[in-house]
Enzyme design. Structure first.
Site, PDB file in Angstrom:
ATOM      1  CE  LYS A 178     -29.734 -42.904 -25.205  1.00 14.05           C
ATOM      2  NZ  LYS A 178     -29.342 -44.215 -25.736  1.00 14.05           N
ATOM      3  CD  GLU A 253     -42.167 -49.832 -15.062  1.00 20.09           C
ATOM      4  OE1 GLU A 253     -41.775 -50.558 -14.134  1.00 20.09           O
ATOM      5  OE2 GLU A 253     -43.353 -49.514 -15.223  1.00 20.09           O
ATOM      6  CB  CYS A 287     -36.294 -55.599 -15.299  1.00 22.46           C
ATOM      7  SG  CYS A 287     -37.800 -55.694 -16.265  1.00 22.46           S
ATOM      8  CD  GLU A 388     -31.422 -55.723 -12.362  1.00 16.21           C
ATOM      9  OE1 GLU A 388     -30.944 -54.597 -12.583  1.00 16.21           O
ATOM     10  OE2 GLU A 388     -32.577 -56.039 -12.680  1.00 16.21           O
TER      11      GLU A 388
END
Ligand code: NAD
Length: 503
Positions: A178, A253, A287, A388
Site C-alpha cells: 500500500k 520505521e 526521516c 518532527e
C-alpha cells in the site's frame, strides 16, 4: 492533455475501482496521472489473492536462487528506466531530479540486488548440532511468514518499498503493498516490472488509496501475518497496538529528530556543508535528517555566519531542473504545518536567522513552497526541537561541554539518526558510541548502505531493515528434531512420564 491512469494490481490483474483520484506535481500542480482509489473490499481481495498464492506454494517452493533471479531481473529493468523513473518520481513527490536519480532509484536498485544476493547464501535449512550424546539431530529452518503487508510513505517511496518487498519476496512470502496516496506512481511501475519479470500471480499485490480505509484495514486484516510499516510515529503506534489482536509480526520505521553534534575540532567549512546536507536533502523530508544542529559556543559566531551564507547560495525551484538544490514540499497541508512550526519557534523566543516563509516570485505561484530556514537560539524544550517538522528547517542549539552536547542529543523521544563532526576520529567515535540512535554518521550524513541495518532506537521504530539480517524479519524459525537413536533415547524419555512399559 491525457495522462496515464493506473488501476490496482490484484492477483496478477490490473483492475479498476469505482473511484479514482489525481496525482499532481507539488511544484507545478501539473496533472501527472490518475489512480484508482481502493477501498476495504479491494484490500480483502488482495489479501485473499496473497493468501491463496502462499497456500498454493509455487513461490515459496521456488529455489532461493530463482527467487533472487527475479529480483535481479527487476533491478535490471529499473536500471534501464532509471532516467524516466527518476523524472516520474520528481514529478510525483517533488524531490529534486539529482536526488531521485542517485538516491531514490540508484540506492533502491543496489538494495534490491543486495537482498537478492543475500537470499542465495541464506541458510533456509541446515542441520544443527547433534542433540545430546546419542544420535539425534536438529534441523533448523527459516520459513516464509505468509502474507506480508507493506505500508509506506511518500518521501522516498521506492527505497522504503524495496526494504520491505525485497526481503519479503526473497524469503518466499507473498505481499500486499500500500503506497502513500501522494506518491503511488513509482510503486505502480515497480509492480509492472515484477509482473514483466515473471513473478507468479498473487505473489505481489498493490492497492492504492487513503491511509484510512486502505492502510487501516490492511494492517488489521486477520490473514496478514506481518506488517512492515514506514511512516509517522502516530500511525506506527496504532499499527503496533492493533497487531496484538492476531499477534502479527511488526517492523516499524518511524520519525526522527536527528541530533548533529559539531565538536570544537571540526573542519568548520566541511561541517557547515554537512549540516545543510543532513537537514535539507530530499527537500528536508527525510526521516533520518539531521535537524537539531549542536554547535559549541566557542564556534558559534563563525559557524552560524558561514551556515547562513552557505544556505543563501542554495537554489530553490523546479525540481526537474538539474540546477535546483531544494524543491517543494509534498502538499499545501504539509507547507502549512511547517510554517506553523516556524511560528511556534518564534513564539517560543527562537530567532529565524534565514527564510521562515513562502518564497515570492512567478516560479512559486503554483505548488507548495517553504524557504530553506535556519532557526537559531533554540533550546531543547521548544516544540521546534522536540517534534518532527519534516520540511527544509534546520534548528541550531549550542552547548559548552561535550557531556552537555550528548545529554541534549539524547534528550528526545526519537533515536533514528545522529551525527558527529570532528578531526580527532577516536574522540568523535567516543561521542558516537554514546548517542542513542540506530545510525550515527561521523563527518558525513545519509550514509545509507544496503549492507548495513537501517532503523531506530526508542520511538523511531521497531526492528531494522536492510543489512545482513534483513531476511530474518521475514521468516519464522522452525526447529525439527529427528530421533535417530532407534528407540533408545526416545524410550528413555517416555519412561520419565509413562513409566516402564509392561513386558
Ligand atoms: P503517515 O504515517 O501519515 O503515512 C504513511 C503511510 O501510512 C501512508 O501509506 C498512509 O496512507 C498510511 N496510513 C495513514 N493512516 C493510516 C492508518 N490509520 N493505518 C494504516 N496506514 C495508514 O506518514 P507521513 O506523515 O505521510 O510520512 C512521513 C513520516 O514518515 C514521517 O514521520 C517520517 O519520519 C516517516 N518516515 C520514516 C522513515 C524511516 O525509515 N524511519 C522513512 C521515511 C519516512
Amino acid at each position: 492533455m491525457s495522462v496515464p491512469h493506473y488501476g490496482l494490481f490484484i492477483d496478477g490483474e490490473w483492475v479498476d475501482s469505482a473511484e479514482k483520484y489525481e496525482i499532481r506535481s507539488p511544484a507545478t500542480d501539473e496533472l501527472v496521472a490518475t489512480v484508482a482509489k481502493g477501498g476495504t473490499a479491494d484490500v480483502d481481495r488482495a489479501v485473499a489473492a496473497a493468501k491463496a498464492a502462499h497456500e498454493a506454494g509455487q513461490w515459496r517452493r521456488t529455489p532461493p536462487q530463482e527467487r533472487a533471479a527475479v529480483l535481479h531481473a527487476v533491478a535490471d529493468r529499473l536500471e534501464k528506466r532509471l532516467q524516466e523513473l527518476a523524472a516520474l518520481q520528481t514529478r510525483e513527490n517533488g524531490a529534486t531530479i539529482r536526488v531521485t536519480g542517485a538516491l531514490h532509484l540508484g540506492l533502491s536498485i543496489a538494495q534490491l540486488r543486495y537482498i537478492a544476493d543475500l537470499a542465495t547464501t541464506y541458510e533456509f535449512e541446515k542441520n544443527g548440532p547433534e542433540i545430546g550424546p546419542i544420535p539425534a539431530v536438529g534441523v533448523l529452518r527459516r520459513e516464509p511468514l505468509g502474507v506480508v503487508a507493506a505500508i509506506v510513505p511518500w518521501n522516498i517511496p521506492l527505497l522504503v518499498i524495496v526494504w520491505k518487498v525485497g526481503p519479503a519476496l526473497a524469503a518466499g512470502n507473498t505481499v500486499v503493498l500500500k503506497p502513500d496516496e501522494h506518491s503511488p506512481l513509482v510503486a505502480l511501475e515497480l509492480a509492472k516490472e515484477f509482473e514483466a519479470a515473471g513473478l507468479p500471480k498473487g505473489v505481489l499485490n498493490l492497492v492504492t488509496g487513503d491511509g484510512d480505509p486502505v492502510g487501516a484495514h490492511l494492517s488489521g486484516h486477520p490473514d496478514v501475518r506481518k506488517v512492515a510499516f514506514t511512516g509517522s510515529t502516530e500511525v506506527g503506534k496504532s499499527i503496533l497496538s492493533k497487531s496484538a489482536d492476531t499477534v502479527k509480526r511488526v517492523t516499524l520505521e518511524l520519525g526522527g529528530k536527528g541530533p548533529n553534534v559539531v565538536l570544537d575540532d571540526a573542519d568548520v567549512p566541511l561541517a557547515v556543508d554537512g549540516a545543510l546536507f543532513a537537514a535539507l536533502a530530499n527537500n528536508g523530508q527525510a526521516c533520518e535528517a539531521g535537524t537539531r544542529l549542536l554547535v559549541p559556543n566557542s564556534l558559534k559566531e563563525e559557524f552560524l555566519t558561514r551556515l547562513v551564507e552557505r544556505a543563501k547560495t542554495l537554489k530553490l525551484g523546479n525540481p526537474l531542473d538539474l540546477a535546483t538544490d531544494v524543491g517543494p514540499v509534498i502538499s499545501s497541508g504539509q507547507r502549512d504545518r511547517i510554517l506553523g512550526y516556524i511560528e511556534s519557534a518564534r513564539a517560543d523566543g527562537a530567532t529565524i536567522a534565514l527564510g521562515g516563509g513562502v518564497p515570492q516570485g512567478p516560479e512559486f505561484a503554483t505548488g507548495n513552497w517553504v524557504e530553506p530556514t535556519i532557526v537559531t537560539d533554540v533550546t531543547n524544550d521548544q516544540r521546534i526541537a522536540r517534534e518532527e517538522v519534516f520540511g527544509p528547517v534546520l534548528t541550531v542549539l549550542t552547548y559548552d561541554s561535550v557531556d552537555e552536547a550528548i545529554k541534549i542529543a539524547n534528550d528526545t523521544n526519537y533515536g533514528l539518526s545522529a551525527g558527529v563532526w570532528g578531526r580527532d576520529e577516536s574522540r568523535a567515535l567516543d561521542v558516537a558510541r554514546q548517542l542513542d540512535a540506530g545510525m550515527v554518521y561521523v563527518n558525513d550524513w545519509h550514509v545509507i548502505n544496503p549492507a548495513y541495518p537501517f532503523g531506530g532506537y526508542k520511538q523511531s521504530g521497531l526492528g531494522r531493515e536492510g543489512g545482513p539480517n534483513a531476511l530474518d524479519a521475514y521468516t519464522e524459525q522452525k526447529y525439527i528434531a529427528v530421533d535417530r537413536s532407534g528407540g533408545l533415547e526416545n524410550r528413555a524419555a517416555f519412561a520419565l512420564v509413562l513409566g516402564t512399559p509392561p513386558a
